[in-house]
Scaffold this motif. Structure first.
Motif, PDB file in Angstrom:
ATOM      1  N   MET A  77       0.839  -1.210   0.000  1.00  0.00           N
ATOM      2  CA  MET A  77       0.000   0.000   0.000  1.00  0.00           C
ATOM      3  C   MET A  77       0.873   1.258   0.000  1.00  0.00           C
ATOM      4  O   MET A  77       0.555   2.239  -0.652  1.00  0.00           O
ATOM      5  N   PHE A 121       1.952   1.882  -3.380  1.00  0.00           N
ATOM      6  CA  PHE A 121       0.830   2.405  -4.172  1.00  0.00           C
ATOM      7  C   PHE A 121       0.610   3.898  -3.910  1.00  0.00           C
ATOM      8  O   PHE A 121       0.426   4.684  -4.842  1.00  0.00           O
ATOM      9  N   TYR A 122       0.647   4.284  -2.631  1.00  0.00           N
ATOM     10  CA  TYR A 122       0.428   5.707  -2.318  1.00  0.00           C
ATOM     11  C   TYR A 122       1.542   6.584  -2.892  1.00  0.00           C
ATOM     12  O   TYR A 122       1.300   7.727  -3.275  1.00  0.00           O
ATOM     13  N   ILE A 156       3.117   5.944  -5.727  1.00  0.00           N
ATOM     14  CA  ILE A 156       2.782   6.053  -7.163  1.00  0.00           C
ATOM     15  C   ILE A 156       1.647   7.059  -7.354  1.00  0.00           C
ATOM     16  O   ILE A 156       1.700   7.941  -8.223  1.00  0.00           O
TER      17      ILE A 156
END
Lengths: 150, 229
Positions: free
Chosen positions: B8, B11-12, B14
């Protein structure tokens, strides 16, 4: 979680795309980077407004809403819950229907294709597909399980 | 509160990068200066005014002619064009009693007045002068407060059905800069100093007008002109 992450990222891209088109309508960004004259034909046509509201603005609000729901769905507390995926699917489904109507106008009424609109159509269909896959992954028993865990 | 898992976090990161790139791109587009301006105080060439005496509507046989000197960014001109002209059009111009001649008088303090006049002139190339004239006045509150009026005029051009490649070529060449300057010079020579100003039978009328005042003016002039013939 990968489906929700994908939907979040795509909602953000959709938001930027519609903000760009809306800024164009407000006269803040010059001519559209399009390559063909289709974008301007579409964006300056009478169908660039829906019920008196700029279609680009509807896109901004729609994608902002999708982004908010998708971000909320990424919270650990929402993991395994069907509710956020259902809401995402419903919102994106509405977007897909609206996009289908706009694409029909482009193809059969305006007779011009706006590449940015095609981009937005691809994004909303992808968000809908990801949300629906997430919903299927969670299955019908997921909500009860999440309630029990909460 | 538990820290987000490594997947996660990535992801954050990105998501943050995509957001930063998007905001940066939009910021760049917003800060780009306008590339279009219509030169002022150009040297007027004879070809700029050859045969051109303003944009005219109404019958050649109308007994009265009014020449309006106006500025697209002037609020009074806008009120006059959008509220009074439709009545004047119906009551006097379409009935053949009055011929209307519109001349540009872009005031220096109005940043987009000259570009607006030029946009309408380029629409005239495609025989849609009055459609663009009306659209520009209708949208005055939109473009006069914007960063780049030229883009909005271009959008109007698309809305009224102009062929945009030809419109762009006309605008970027400043094809009618000399004609607009000539109109301004001619107005100044006639004594025009503010807008809107009407020139009727050699006399200047300045200030705010309404359709009733114009009708009275035409009524008072028509018999006199008819008698003098």
């Amino acid at each position: 979680m990968i489906y929700r992450q994908g939907a979040t990222l795509l909602s953000l891209l959709g938001l930027f795309l519609s903000v760009y088109l809306y800024l164009y309508k407000l006269g803040h960004v010059g001519a559209l980077a399009c390559g063909t004259g289709g974008c301007e034909t579409v964006q300056t046509s009478q169908w660039s407004r829906f019920a008196g509201v700029e279609v680009a603005l509807i896109g901004v609000v729609g994608y902002a809403l999708l982004l908010a729901v998708a971000l909320a769905a990424l919270r650990p507390a929402a993991a395994g819950r069907r509710g956020p995926s259902r809401l995402l699917t419903a919102l994106a489904g509405g977007g897909v229907l609206f996009t289908a109507y706009l694409t029909y106008l482009e193809l059969f009424v305006i007779h011009a294709i706006c590449r940015w609109c095609v981009g937005s159509a691809a994004i909303i269909v992808a968000i809908f597909a990801l949300a629906a896959l997430d919903l299927r992954r969670l299955g019908p028993g997921a909500m009860a399980g999440a309630r029990g865990a909460a | 509160m538990a820290a987000p898992p490594v997947g996660m976090k990535r992801f954050y990161v990105i998501l943050g990068v995509v957001a930063a790139v998007g905001v940066g791109l939009l910021g760049y587009l917003l800060s780009k200066p306008s590339t279009l301006s219509i030169p002022a105080n150009v040297t007027v060439q004879p070809s700029d005014t050859a045969g051109f005496r303003g944009y005219v509507k109404g019958s050649d046989s109308a007994t009265v002619e009014i020449t309006e000197y106006a500025d697209y960014q002037c609020p009074f001109c806008q009120t006059f064009a959008t509220l009074q002209m439709p009545t004047i059009d119906e009551r006097l111009i379409k009935t053949g009693r009055l011929r209307w001649r519109y001349r540009d008088f872009p005031l220096q303090q109005h940043a987009y007045a000259r570009v607006a006049a030029h946009s309408a002139a380029c629409a005239d190339d495609q025989e849609k002068y009055w459609a663009q004239h009306d659209r520009i006045y209708e949208g005055q509150s939109e473009w006069s407060a914007s960063r780049d009026g030229a883009d909005i005029f271009r959008r109007y051009a698309g809305e009224i059905g102009l062929e945009l490649d030809a419109y762009d070529a006309c605008m970027s060449a400043g094809k009618y800069a000399g004609r607009i300057q000539a109109s301004l010079d001619e107005g100044a020579r006639a004594g025009v100093s503010s807008t809107p100003t009407l020139l009727v039978g050699g006399r200047l009328y300045q200030g705010r007008f309404d359709s009733d005042a114009i009708t009275k003016l035409v009524d008072s002039l028509a018999p006199r002109i008819t008698r003098a013939r």
